[in-house]
Design a protein around this motif. Structure first.
Motif, PDB file in Angstrom:
ATOM      1  N   PHE A 115      -7.964  -1.340 -57.906  1.00  0.00           N
ATOM      2  CA  PHE A 115      -8.146  -0.150 -57.080  1.00  0.00           C
ATOM      3  C   PHE A 115      -8.432   1.100 -57.912  1.00  0.00           C
ATOM      4  O   PHE A 115      -9.278   1.921 -57.551  1.00  0.00           O
ATOM      5  N   LEU A 116      -7.720   1.269 -59.038  1.00  0.00           N
ATOM      6  CA  LEU A 116      -7.839   2.499 -59.830  1.00  0.00           C
ATOM      7  C   LEU A 116      -8.525   2.252 -61.171  1.00  0.00           C
ATOM      8  O   LEU A 116      -8.334   3.007 -62.127  1.00  0.00           O
ATOM      9  N   LYS A 117      -9.331   1.224 -61.230  1.00  0.00           N
ATOM     10  CA  LYS A 117     -10.085   0.927 -62.446  1.00  0.00           C
ATOM     11  C   LYS A 117     -11.484   1.514 -62.329  1.00  0.00           C
ATOM     12  O   LYS A 117     -12.217   1.237 -61.385  1.00  0.00           O
ATOM     13  N   SER A 118     -11.845   2.335 -63.284  1.00  0.00           N
ATOM     14  CA  SER A 118     -13.140   3.020 -63.235  1.00  0.00           C
ATOM     15  C   SER A 118     -14.244   2.139 -63.806  1.00  0.00           C
ATOM     16  O   SER A 118     -14.051   1.428 -64.790  1.00  0.00           O
ATOM     17  N   ASP A 119     -15.424   2.180 -63.180  1.00  0.00           N
ATOM     18  CA  ASP A 119     -16.597   1.476 -63.695  1.00  0.00           C
ATOM     19  C   ASP A 119     -17.263   2.237 -64.835  1.00  0.00           C
ATOM     20  O   ASP A 119     -18.084   1.685 -65.566  1.00  0.00           O
ATOM     21  N   ASP A 120     -16.894   3.489 -64.979  1.00  0.00           N
ATOM     22  CA  ASP A 120     -17.467   4.330 -66.034  1.00  0.00           C
ATOM     23  C   ASP A 120     -16.539   4.317 -67.244  1.00  0.00           C
ATOM     24  O   ASP A 120     -15.396   4.772 -67.150  1.00  0.00           O
ATOM     25  N   ASN A 125     -11.347   7.847 -66.841  1.00  0.00           N
ATOM     26  CA  ASN A 125     -10.098   7.120 -66.634  1.00  0.00           C
ATOM     27  C   ASN A 125      -9.870   6.914 -65.144  1.00  0.00           C
ATOM     28  O   ASN A 125      -9.903   7.861 -64.367  1.00  0.00           O
ATOM     29  N   GLY A 126      -9.637   5.652 -64.743  1.00  0.00           N
ATOM     30  CA  GLY A 126      -9.516   5.331 -63.323  1.00  0.00           C
ATOM     31  C   GLY A 126      -8.342   5.998 -62.640  1.00  0.00           C
ATOM     32  O   GLY A 126      -8.389   6.257 -61.429  1.00  0.00           O
ATOM     33  N   LEU A 127      -7.270   6.293 -63.381  1.00  0.00           N
ATOM     34  CA  LEU A 127      -6.113   6.961 -62.774  1.00  0.00           C
ATOM     35  C   LEU A 127      -6.457   8.369 -62.302  1.00  0.00           C
ATOM     36  O   LEU A 127      -5.768   8.923 -61.441  1.00  0.00           O
ATOM     37  N   LEU A 128      -7.512   8.947 -62.858  1.00  0.00           N
ATOM     38  CA  LEU A 128      -7.895  10.306 -62.503  1.00  0.00           C
ATOM     39  C   LEU A 128      -9.071  10.345 -61.530  1.00  0.00           C
ATOM     40  O   LEU A 128      -9.599  11.414 -61.232  1.00  0.00           O
ATOM     41  N   ASP A 129      -9.449   9.180 -61.002  1.00  0.00           N
ATOM     42  CA  ASP A 129     -10.547   9.070 -60.037  1.00  0.00           C
ATOM     43  C   ASP A 129      -9.955   8.895 -58.639  1.00  0.00           C
ATOM     44  O   ASP A 129      -9.189   7.958 -58.393  1.00  0.00           O
ATOM     45  N   PRO A 130     -10.273   9.773 -57.683  1.00  0.00           N
ATOM     46  CA  PRO A 130      -9.633   9.714 -56.361  1.00  0.00           C
ATOM     47  C   PRO A 130     -10.110   8.566 -55.474  1.00  0.00           C
ATOM     48  O   PRO A 130      -9.475   8.268 -54.465  1.00  0.00           O
ATOM     49  N   SER A 131     -11.177   7.885 -55.813  1.00  0.00           N
ATOM     50  CA  SER A 131     -11.832   6.974 -54.872  1.00  0.00           C
ATOM     51  C   SER A 131     -11.000   5.746 -54.507  1.00  0.00           C
ATOM     52  O   SER A 131     -11.156   5.194 -53.419  1.00  0.00           O
ATOM     53  N   GLY A 132     -10.103   5.282 -55.401  1.00  0.00           N
ATOM     54  CA  GLY A 132      -9.398   4.024 -55.142  1.00  0.00           C
ATOM     55  C   GLY A 132      -8.057   4.154 -54.463  1.00  0.00           C
ATOM     56  O   GLY A 132      -7.452   3.142 -54.065  1.00  0.00           O
ATOM     57  N   TYR A 133      -7.548   5.373 -54.297  1.00  0.00           N
ATOM     58  CA  TYR A 133      -6.184   5.529 -53.802  1.00  0.00           C
ATOM     59  C   TYR A 133      -6.023   5.156 -52.331  1.00  0.00           C
ATOM     60  O   TYR A 133      -4.980   4.658 -51.919  1.00  0.00           O
ATOM     61  N   ALA A 134      -7.058   5.376 -51.503  1.00  0.00           N
ATOM     62  CA  ALA A 134      -6.967   5.026 -50.088  1.00  0.00           C
ATOM     63  C   ALA A 134      -6.829   3.511 -49.909  1.00  0.00           C
ATOM     64  O   ALA A 134      -6.011   3.028 -49.115  1.00  0.00           O
ATOM     65  N   ALA A 135      -7.626   2.745 -50.647  1.00  0.00           N
ATOM     66  CA  ALA A 135      -7.535   1.285 -50.570  1.00  0.00           C
ATOM     67  C   ALA A 135      -6.183   0.799 -51.090  1.00  0.00           C
ATOM     68  O   ALA A 135      -5.602  -0.151 -50.550  1.00  0.00           O
ATOM     69  N   PHE A 136      -5.682   1.447 -52.131  1.00  0.00           N
ATOM     70  CA  PHE A 136      -4.351   1.130 -52.649  1.00  0.00           C
ATOM     71  C   PHE A 136      -3.286   1.315 -51.568  1.00  0.00           C
ATOM     72  O   PHE A 136      -2.401   0.468 -51.387  1.00  0.00           O
TER      73      PHE A 136
END
Length: 479
Positions: free
Chosen positions: A173-178, A182-193
């Motif tokens: 969920f919080l793993k960044s493709d870039d 850092n995925g922890l600082l990317d808001p996109s995965g928190y809703a699915a989490f």
């Protein structure tokens, strides 16, 4: 005088069903202690002091409600049995409230009051499931070791639920493709989490209630309990005057403070002190899993050899000492190069061993609550499992609040305001942060051990009380 809980070994299926009920608590703890602070602070831009105050305020409201919930569950008598109606009734609202907490980054535009109310709803609904569920430990059996077994399964499932959520958060969920983000600082995965956690909460809570339903319906009947407010308050006040309960809860307050400080700060420490990458962070849940399974298999043997209290005291001192070593070695220049895989592997080993001690101590302390139930019954003639377990959970929440407050202060001390990248941290700040964290953990561990030493109920005392209660039941109630 109430009927005795059933004796003998419990079927494994009952232990499994009972343990399943703690998954909701594990998911909640994983989300609120590991990801909530960094999500609302570094991702959504909330002031860390506001986030910690909201967390602390929600915990205090929830904690104050716990003894009332516990007393109400003691008084619950329905055709669905005692305690279980709470699990059936709270499961769906709890899942909905959890989803809303992580629904969208747009929540940053909402009021702090709205966030606080959502968080309070989550915590109280989880308590409405956890308190009646854990109170069944003292009802399902009165055997000293079988109660340890029930607690082992509770903690195993609770940790597995939290570990599953944590592992998927770091690894999916919080793993960044870039690679540069850092995925922890990317808001996109928190809703699915959040949505995944809600489904896990709903399925596990209802599954646990259904799995224990037939067994609960066969428990010996108990006399009605007065429901009016004065009786409720009198029972709560009586519980908190019990010397063994006071010793246990005072020690548990600092035990949980240490655990909450460790877990709530882990992302900050790994990012800013240890400079770990996304790929390295993904291995952290593996260490947690090893610690949990190690504690699951070790704690029963330790209780049989040393007793519950001495196991808890030894484990928390061991954990504090082991947890201090990597931070001291890092700051003194005795550590591998930061950010490298050797550094990450060494850190994971120390964290796993330290966490194993914390888990053993926590299982031991939680299991000690059940023996207080009979001590109270011998003295006062009533069983109030819900009040004692609720009071213990209330203490845990105050400990969590204190731990999160300490983490908030550490974040402010380090100057980690809005969206600070690890490479932007001022020189020397990470070293000061490491000393402050490690020193606080050692001090908290020592205080917890000293307070837990005051708990006096051991196996022999518990079995003597069971014999006295059995004799009283044979003779009949005293007029």
């Amino acid at each position: 005088m109430t009927a005795a809980p059933p004796a003998g070994l419990l079927p494994t299926r009952i232990k499994l069903a009972h343990g399943l009920g703690s998954v909701a608590l594990g998911v909640k703890e994983a989300g609120l202690t590991t990801f909530f602070m960094i999500y609302y602070n570094q991702v959504l831009g909330f002031d860390p002091r506001i986030v910690s105050l909201v967390l602390i305020g929600a915990m205090f409201v929830d904690g104050l409600a716990d003894p009332l919930i516990g007393r109400l569950t003691d008084a619950t008598r329905t055709r669905l049995g005692r305690r279980l109606p709470w699990l059936y009734g709270a499961a769906v609202p709890m899942a909905i409230a959890w989803t809303l907490l992580w629904l969208s980054p747009d929540i940053a535009t909402h009021s702090t009051l709205g966030l606080a109310l959502n968080l309070i709803a989550v915590r109280i609904l989880v308590s409405a499931c956890e308190i009646p569920s854990i109170s069944l430990v003292a009802e399902l059996t009165h055997d000293y070791d079988e109660r340890t077994a029930l607690m082992r399964y509770r903690f195993l499932f609770g940790w597995l639920g939290g570990l599953l959520a944590t592992a998927l958060a770091y690894g999916y969920f919080l793993k960044s493709d870039d690679p540069g983000q850092n995925g922890l600082l990317d808001p996109s995965g928190y809703a699915a989490f959040g949505l995944f956690g809600a489904v896990l909460i709903l399925v596990s809570t209802l599954g646990s209630a259904a799995g224990q339903h037939r067994r609960i319906m066969t428990l010996p009947p108990r006399p009605p309990v007065q429901r009016h407010g004065l009786a409720m308050l009198a029972d709560i006040a009586l519980a908190f005057r019990n010397p063994a309960f006071l010793a246990l809860t005072s020690g548990a307050l600092f035990l949980v403070t240490g655990y909450a400080t460790m877990i709530a700060s882990v992302n900050y420490m790994m990012l800013y002190v240890w400079q770990l990458s996304d790929a390295q962070l993904a291995w952290y849940p593996a260490g947690l899993a090893i610690a949990v399974f190690g504690a699951f298999f070790a704690v029963g043997r330790a209780h049989r050899r040393f007793g519950k209290r001495d196991t808890a005291v030894g484990a928390i001192l061991f954990s504090g000492a082991v947890g201090f070593l990597p931070y001291a070695a890092r700051n003194l220049g005795w550590w591998a190069e930061l950010g490298g895989w050797p550094s990450m592997i060494l850190l994971l080993v120390f964290m796993t061993v330290s966490l194993l001690g914390f888990v053993v101590a926590t299982i031991s302390a939680s299991s000690m609550v059940a023996e207080i139930v009979e001590a109270h019954e011998v003295e006062h003639g009533t069983r109030i499992e819900g009040v004692f377990f609720a009071g213990y959970l209330m203490t845990q929440k105050f400990g969590q609040a204190l731990g999160i407050f300490l983490v908030g202060e550490l974040v402010v001390f380090a100057g980690l305001g809005d969206r600070v990248r690890p490479e932007d941290l001022a020189p020397g700040t990470a070293t000061a942060l490491a000393w402050a964290f490690a020193g606080a953990m050692v001090l908290i561990s020592i205080i917890a051990a000293l307070l837990l030493r005051r708990y006096t109920i051991d196996r022999a005392g518990h079995e003597a009380r069971l014999a006295a209660l059995a004799s009283t039941r044979r003779e009949g109630p005293t007029p």
